[in-house]
Motif scaffolding. Sequence first.
Motif, PDB file in Angstrom:
ATOM      1  N   ASN A 291      -1.927  -1.496  -3.884  1.00 41.59           N
ATOM      2  CA  ASN A 291      -2.894  -0.413  -3.889  1.00 41.59           C
ATOM      3  C   ASN A 291      -2.141   0.902  -3.788  1.00 41.59           C
ATOM      4  O   ASN A 291      -1.505   1.183  -2.768  1.00 41.59           O
TER       5      ASN A 291
ATOM      6  N   TYR B 208      -4.576  -2.111  -7.870  1.00 36.52           N
ATOM      7  CA  TYR B 208      -5.487  -0.976  -7.778  1.00 36.52           C
ATOM      8  C   TYR B 208      -4.674   0.312  -7.867  1.00 36.52           C
ATOM      9  O   TYR B 208      -3.725   0.494  -7.088  1.00 36.52           O
TER      10      TYR B 208
ATOM     11  N   SER C 249      -2.596   4.838  -3.665  1.00 37.37           N
ATOM     12  CA  SER C 249      -3.444   6.011  -3.538  1.00 37.37           C
ATOM     13  C   SER C 249      -2.598   7.269  -3.420  1.00 37.37           C
ATOM     14  O   SER C 249      -3.126   8.351  -3.153  1.00 37.37           O
TER      15      SER C 249
ATOM     16  N   GLN D  56       0.840  -1.188   0.000  1.00 36.58           N
ATOM     17  CA  GLN D  56       0.000   0.000   0.000  1.00 36.58           C
ATOM     18  C   GLN D  56       0.877   1.241   0.000  1.00 36.58           C
ATOM     19  O   GLN D  56       1.788   1.350   0.823  1.00 36.58           O
TER      20      GLN D  56
END
Length: 283
Positions: A60, A82, A62, A36
């Motif tokens: 992931n 993602y 972000s 992440q």
Amino acid sequence: NQKNITLTGGSGNYGMLSVRGDGSNSEFDSITPNLQNSGTISIDGENSYGMASYNGGGSNNSGTISMAQVGTGIMHNTGIIYNNGSVSLQKGGVGLSMTQQGDIYNTNSGSIVIDNAQSATSTSSDNSATQESGGDTNTEDTTTEDTGTSSTQTTTTTDDASNASIAISSQKGNVYNNGSILMTNKTNASNTTSYGIKGNEVTAENTGSITINDANDSYGVSITNGEIINSGLINLGNTTGTANNSAYGLQISQGNVTNSGQISLSNKLNAYGIQAGSGNVVN
């Protein structure tokens, strides 16, 4: 990662890397690796990876991934990717890559930006990104349809100077682009090929935007065997004033295509809104 990771120099660097073993220790081998990133990963080294995972798991993003040299933003051999943040490649390469089998999501908050300035001798760090220009063009009987509505969304950028640059690349699985892809070529348009989405055995769905400017050959979505569903925006063009080689909005060698979105192709010598080697095409 919630902070800053900066790697400078060398080649083959990894901002974040996870590997699941396949040995005799089941306590460790059964753990699914997950990465992440909500911080910033900046890499200035050729053939490097912002995030990479081997033997499954998920990544992931972000946050922000920035590659100053040709490289790959996020790479998996299997598993799931993602992208909810931004992936930026300043000298070409691959934004999101699945080299064996898995699913890729570029969500509605995700963006991929690739501006290519690699030399004629440069190679991408992803094997699927080194195919020759026009390699997916099917020479058999084709079904061609064209639409003419332009797109104004521009968030993901991919650009290539000699080898193909690819925003999203997958060998097998599902690809969903709900975000934005923008690919430009500010340095040298000759011998360049750019793909918004490129796959082998893939179902690709675009509900976001794919914009490619000034590449010699442009493919919005190109699949060898599978299915393409487009309800988003695809805009392929040449802003230099002189028409260059070819553009394919949606291209598939074998499989079905459904378009309920908008495809705009401009200033190209050969333009195909939809090209299918075999299968059903619904526009």
